[in-house]
Design a protein around this motif. Structure first.
Motif, PDB file in Angstrom:
ATOM      1  N   ALA A 372      39.476  34.073   6.295  1.00  0.00           N
ATOM      2  CA  ALA A 372      40.894  33.994   5.952  1.00  0.00           C
ATOM      3  C   ALA A 372      41.553  35.367   5.991  1.00  0.00           C
ATOM      4  CB  ALA A 372      41.054  33.370   4.564  1.00  0.00           C
ATOM      5  N   GLU A 373      40.771  36.416   5.738  1.00  0.00           N
ATOM      6  CA  GLU A 373      41.284  37.778   5.784  1.00  0.00           C
ATOM      7  C   GLU A 373      41.315  38.328   7.207  1.00  0.00           C
ATOM      8  OE1 GLU A 373      42.516  39.734   3.345  1.00  0.00           O
ATOM      9  OE2 GLU A 373      42.378  38.062   1.930  1.00  0.00           O
ATOM     10  N   GLY A 374      40.901  37.496   8.158  1.00  0.00           N
ATOM     11  CA  GLY A 374      40.949  37.906   9.555  1.00  0.00           C
ATOM     12  C   GLY A 374      39.822  38.816   9.988  1.00  0.00           C
ATOM     13  N   ARG A 375      38.756  38.865   9.215  1.00  0.00           N
ATOM     14  CA  ARG A 375      37.631  39.737   9.555  1.00  0.00           C
ATOM     15  C   ARG A 375      36.752  39.110  10.633  1.00  0.00           C
ATOM     16  NH1 ARG A 375      36.349  43.931   5.985  1.00  0.00           N
ATOM     17  NH2 ARG A 375      38.173  44.363   4.685  1.00  0.00           N
ATOM     18  N   GLU A 376      36.262  39.937  11.529  1.00  0.00           N
ATOM     19  CA  GLU A 376      35.197  39.521  12.438  1.00  0.00           C
ATOM     20  C   GLU A 376      33.897  39.714  11.682  1.00  0.00           C
ATOM     21  OE1 GLU A 376      33.118  40.936  16.639  1.00  0.00           O
ATOM     22  OE2 GLU A 376      35.162  41.613  16.162  1.00  0.00           O
ATOM     23  N   ILE A 377      33.129  38.644  11.545  1.00  0.00           N
ATOM     24  CA  ILE A 377      31.986  38.719  10.631  1.00  0.00           C
ATOM     25  C   ILE A 377      30.666  38.351  11.311  1.00  0.00           C
ATOM     26  CG2 ILE A 377      33.367  38.244   8.583  1.00  0.00           C
ATOM     27  CD1 ILE A 377      32.378  35.348   8.677  1.00  0.00           C
ATOM     28  N   ARG A 378      29.606  38.800  10.674  1.00  0.00           N
ATOM     29  CA  ARG A 378      28.249  38.366  10.998  1.00  0.00           C
ATOM     30  C   ARG A 378      27.665  37.743   9.732  1.00  0.00           C
ATOM     31  NH1 ARG A 378      25.086  40.148  15.299  1.00  0.00           N
ATOM     32  NH2 ARG A 378      26.150  41.444  16.853  1.00  0.00           N
ATOM     33  N   VAL A 379      27.047  36.577   9.888  1.00  0.00           N
ATOM     34  CA  VAL A 379      26.493  35.861   8.742  1.00  0.00           C
ATOM     35  C   VAL A 379      24.989  35.724   8.908  1.00  0.00           C
ATOM     36  CG1 VAL A 379      26.517  33.698   7.432  1.00  0.00           C
ATOM     37  CG2 VAL A 379      28.644  34.593   8.414  1.00  0.00           C
ATOM     38  N   GLY A 380      24.255  36.074   7.867  1.00  0.00           N
ATOM     39  CA  GLY A 380      22.799  35.931   7.874  1.00  0.00           C
ATOM     40  C   GLY A 380      22.347  34.935   6.824  1.00  0.00           C
ATOM     41  N   ARG A 381      21.269  34.225   7.122  1.00  0.00           N
ATOM     42  CA  ARG A 381      20.729  33.250   6.171  1.00  0.00           C
ATOM     43  C   ARG A 381      19.213  33.333   6.179  1.00  0.00           C
ATOM     44  NH1 ARG A 381      24.682  31.039   9.239  1.00  0.00           N
ATOM     45  NH2 ARG A 381      26.478  30.073   8.175  1.00  0.00           N
ATOM     46  N   PHE A 382      18.622  33.085   5.013  1.00  0.00           N
ATOM     47  CA  PHE A 382      17.159  32.983   4.974  1.00  0.00           C
ATOM     48  C   PHE A 382      16.757  32.006   3.878  1.00  0.00           C
ATOM     49  CE2 PHE A 382      12.748  34.082   4.230  1.00  0.00           C
ATOM     50  CZ  PHE A 382      12.281  34.209   5.537  1.00  0.00           C
ATOM     51  N   PRO A 383      15.903  31.011   4.211  1.00  0.00           N
ATOM     52  CA  PRO A 383      15.493  29.999   3.231  1.00  0.00           C
ATOM     53  C   PRO A 383      14.271  30.435   2.436  1.00  0.00           C
ATOM     54  CG  PRO A 383      14.620  29.427   5.378  1.00  0.00           C
ATOM     55  CD  PRO A 383      15.402  30.701   5.571  1.00  0.00           C
ATOM     56  N   PHE A 384      14.197  29.976   1.201  1.00  0.00           N
ATOM     57  CA  PHE A 384      13.042  30.289   0.357  1.00  0.00           C
ATOM     58  C   PHE A 384      11.744  29.729   0.935  1.00  0.00           C
ATOM     59  CE2 PHE A 384      14.524  31.494  -4.179  1.00  0.00           C
ATOM     60  CZ  PHE A 384      15.471  32.344  -3.662  1.00  0.00           C
ATOM     61  N   ILE A 385      11.847  28.668   1.729  1.00  0.00           N
ATOM     62  CA  ILE A 385      10.632  28.056   2.276  1.00  0.00           C
ATOM     63  C   ILE A 385       9.916  29.020   3.218  1.00  0.00           C
ATOM     64  CG2 ILE A 385      11.752  27.001   4.276  1.00  0.00           C
ATOM     65  CD1 ILE A 385       8.986  25.431   2.100  1.00  0.00           C
ATOM     66  N   GLY A 386      10.592  30.067   3.662  1.00  0.00           N
ATOM     67  CA  GLY A 386       9.965  31.080   4.502  1.00  0.00           C
ATOM     68  C   GLY A 386       9.426  32.261   3.715  1.00  0.00           C
ATOM     69  N   ASN A 387       9.443  32.169   2.392  1.00  0.00           N
ATOM     70  CA  ASN A 387       9.024  33.274   1.531  1.00  0.00           C
ATOM     71  C   ASN A 387       7.743  32.922   0.781  1.00  0.00           C
ATOM     72  OD1 ASN A 387       9.378  34.452  -1.554  1.00  0.00           O
ATOM     73  ND2 ASN A 387       9.915  35.953   0.008  1.00  0.00           N
ATOM     74  N   GLY A 388       6.712  33.730   0.951  1.00  0.00           N
ATOM     75  CA  GLY A 388       5.412  33.444   0.343  1.00  0.00           C
ATOM     76  C   GLY A 388       5.446  33.369  -1.163  1.00  0.00           C
ATOM     77  N   LYS A 389       6.160  34.289  -1.817  1.00  0.00           N
ATOM     78  CA  LYS A 389       6.188  34.298  -3.279  1.00  0.00           C
ATOM     79  C   LYS A 389       6.880  33.053  -3.824  1.00  0.00           C
ATOM     80  CE  LYS A 389       5.669  35.902  -7.465  1.00  0.00           C
ATOM     81  NZ  LYS A 389       6.352  37.114  -7.929  1.00  0.00           N
ATOM     82  N   ALA A 390       7.966  32.634  -3.201  1.00  0.00           N
ATOM     83  CA  ALA A 390       8.668  31.435  -3.658  1.00  0.00           C
ATOM     84  C   ALA A 390       7.768  30.210  -3.574  1.00  0.00           C
ATOM     85  CB  ALA A 390       9.942  31.231  -2.845  1.00  0.00           C
TER      86      ALA A 390
END
Length: 469
Positions: A372-390
């Protein structure tokens, strides 16, 4: 005779007021606190602290009913609700008493009563203190900090009666566990109560007037959280129109319309959690230049109101309505009064935390806000299922989301849902405070195995470099 003239008078002894007082004392300013009810405010007495004690008990109850996942078994698992509540109240009392000790240690006098702006004496402000309608003191000070907090919003027809319709206070000290519970409102307070009661065995329905739960959170995170809540058996009705409750002998009948379907449902108890309003009444704002907007006092980035020498902090001064925001404003306000070189507060750097299961935490802009602020953005995601400790913790349901400015690499926002994310979010808060870019975060070494590695991977993913997903 007690001193009645100070550099700073603070009206309100909650997490904003008492912290401001201690910082003022450290800076050798003469300061006092006026408090009418209880030191520590709502947070320590009826909010942050006692609810977290209840939620800890609910977490243990959940684990006890899922021991088989960890190779254990137990029979006849049960809880004593009275002891659960007593533990919560004892912790609250312990910490509230600690506030009194800290103020005494820092030689901050506390006036027991209600404080009210009452004009000026020369270049000083005057504050009248009353108790039970009787004047008990007249104080003067160069500066007055208003920290009177806020209270629960009450909707017509949903006024808490202490029996069938509860506010947050009744919800924290239940005499018995309701079998069927309706929570109206899906902000942090509503969702935390829904989580507590569901994990203690109640059938819980959440009704929210807007089209999604956790309205201030990133929509993707809120959607993920909703899926987890529904898996736990919480029924969620969004876009809901709520009728007037009909009180029965020991239950409440209420009509709720959602998605074009109208239902009349019966509940043992209803919790109303539909926001808060600032305590702006009877504090002497009339005739001053203090501006009030939607029940909250308007301030600048140094907590100054429109009235010279009068400041406002915490819930009274508007969103975000969080104890740590109040404390930060209190310190900043006092340091500015003391003439220190301080940065004005950036409210987008205040982290939000919701202590449901799974937890939700965030800082900065949502993806929608950035767009909404007109920014060009990059979005990153990571699921807990890919994390050994979780996975080893038995908590694989969660995710981390980062939002970056594509041109500068600046971290615009970070959003998390999952186990202990309220403890992890501070890493992103520090990054935003230091104005870190993706490069600093990418080059930071995160310990293994920890859930915090999901934070690193969510940064890497924004640039297509995630390793474990």
């Amino acid at each position: 005779m007690a001193t009645t003239d100070f550099d700073i008078i603070i009206i309100g002894g909650g997490p904003g007021g008492y912290v401001a007082a201690i910082r003022a004392a450290q800076l050798k300013l003469s300061v006092c606190v006026v408090e009418s009810t209880h030191l520590g405010g709502i947070c320590l007495n009826w909010g942050c602290i006692p609810t977290k004690a209840l939620l800890r008990s609910a977490e243990i109850n959940h684990l006890l009913h899922n021991l088989g996942e960890f190779g254990f078994s137990a029979d006849n698992i049960r809880f004593d609700l009275d002891k659960v509540v007593k533990r919560s109240r004892a912790i609250s009392k312990q910490l509230a008493s600690g506030v009194g000790f800290l103020l005494k240690k820092n030689k901050v006098p506390v006036f027991d009563g209600r404080g009210k702006l009452a004009g000026t004496d020369g270049d000083k402000r005057r504050v009248e203190v009353t108790k039970d309608g009787k004047a008990v003191a007249t104080l003067t000070g160069k500066h007055v900090i208003l920290a009177t907090g806020a209270r629960a919003r009450v909707l017509p027809g949903l006024e808490p009666d202490g029996k069938l319709i509860w506010s947050y206070r009744e919800a924290m000290v239940p005499a018995a566990m309701p079998k069927r519970l309706l929570v109206i409102g899906s902000g942090a307070i509503g969702i935390e109560f829904a989580s507590f009661y569901r994990n203690m065995g109640a059938e819980v329905t959440v009704a929210e007037v807007v089209d999604r739960i956790l309205p201030v959170e990133d929509e993707e995170i809120a959607t993920f959280a909703r899926t987890q809540f529904e898996k736990q058996g919480i029924r969620i009705l969004t876009g809901a129109k709520i009728g007037t409750p009909q009180k029965l002998a020991d239950s409440v009948s209420i009509t709720i319309e959602a998605k074009g379907k109208s239902e009349t449902l019966e509940f043992d108890r209803i919790i109303s959690a539909v926001g808060i309003v600032g305590n702006v009444e009877d504090i002497g704002l009339e005739g001053t230049k203090v501006e009030v907007e939607k029940t909250h006092v308007k301030i600048d980035h140094f907590c100054r109101t429109g009235e010279p020498g009068v400041y406002a902090i915490g819930d009274l001064a508007g969103a975000p309505w969080l104890a740590h925001k109040a404390s930060h404003e209190g310190v900043l306000c006092v340091e500015k009064i003391a003439g220190m070189d301080v940065h004005g507060i950036d409210w987008t750097n205040i982290p939000g935390c919701t202590y449901c299961r799974p937890q939700v935490a965030s800082v900065g802009w949502t993806e929608a806000k950035a767009k909404a602020e007109g920014r060009e953005i990059r979005v990153g995601r990571f699921p807990f299922i890919g994390n050994g400790k979780a996975i080893t913790m038995g908590e694989p349901d969660g995710m981390v989301k980062t939002v970056f400015d594509a041109k500068t690499g600046g971290l615009l926002g970070a959003h998390m849902v999952g186990a202990e994310v309220t403890e992890l979010i501070q890493g992103y808060v520090i990054a935003r405070t230091l104005e870190s870019t993706e490069q600093e975060l990418m080059h930071t070494v995160f310990p293994h195995p920890t859930v915090s590695e999901t934070m690193h991977e969510a940064v890497l993913d924004a640039w297509g470099q995630a390793i474990h997903f």
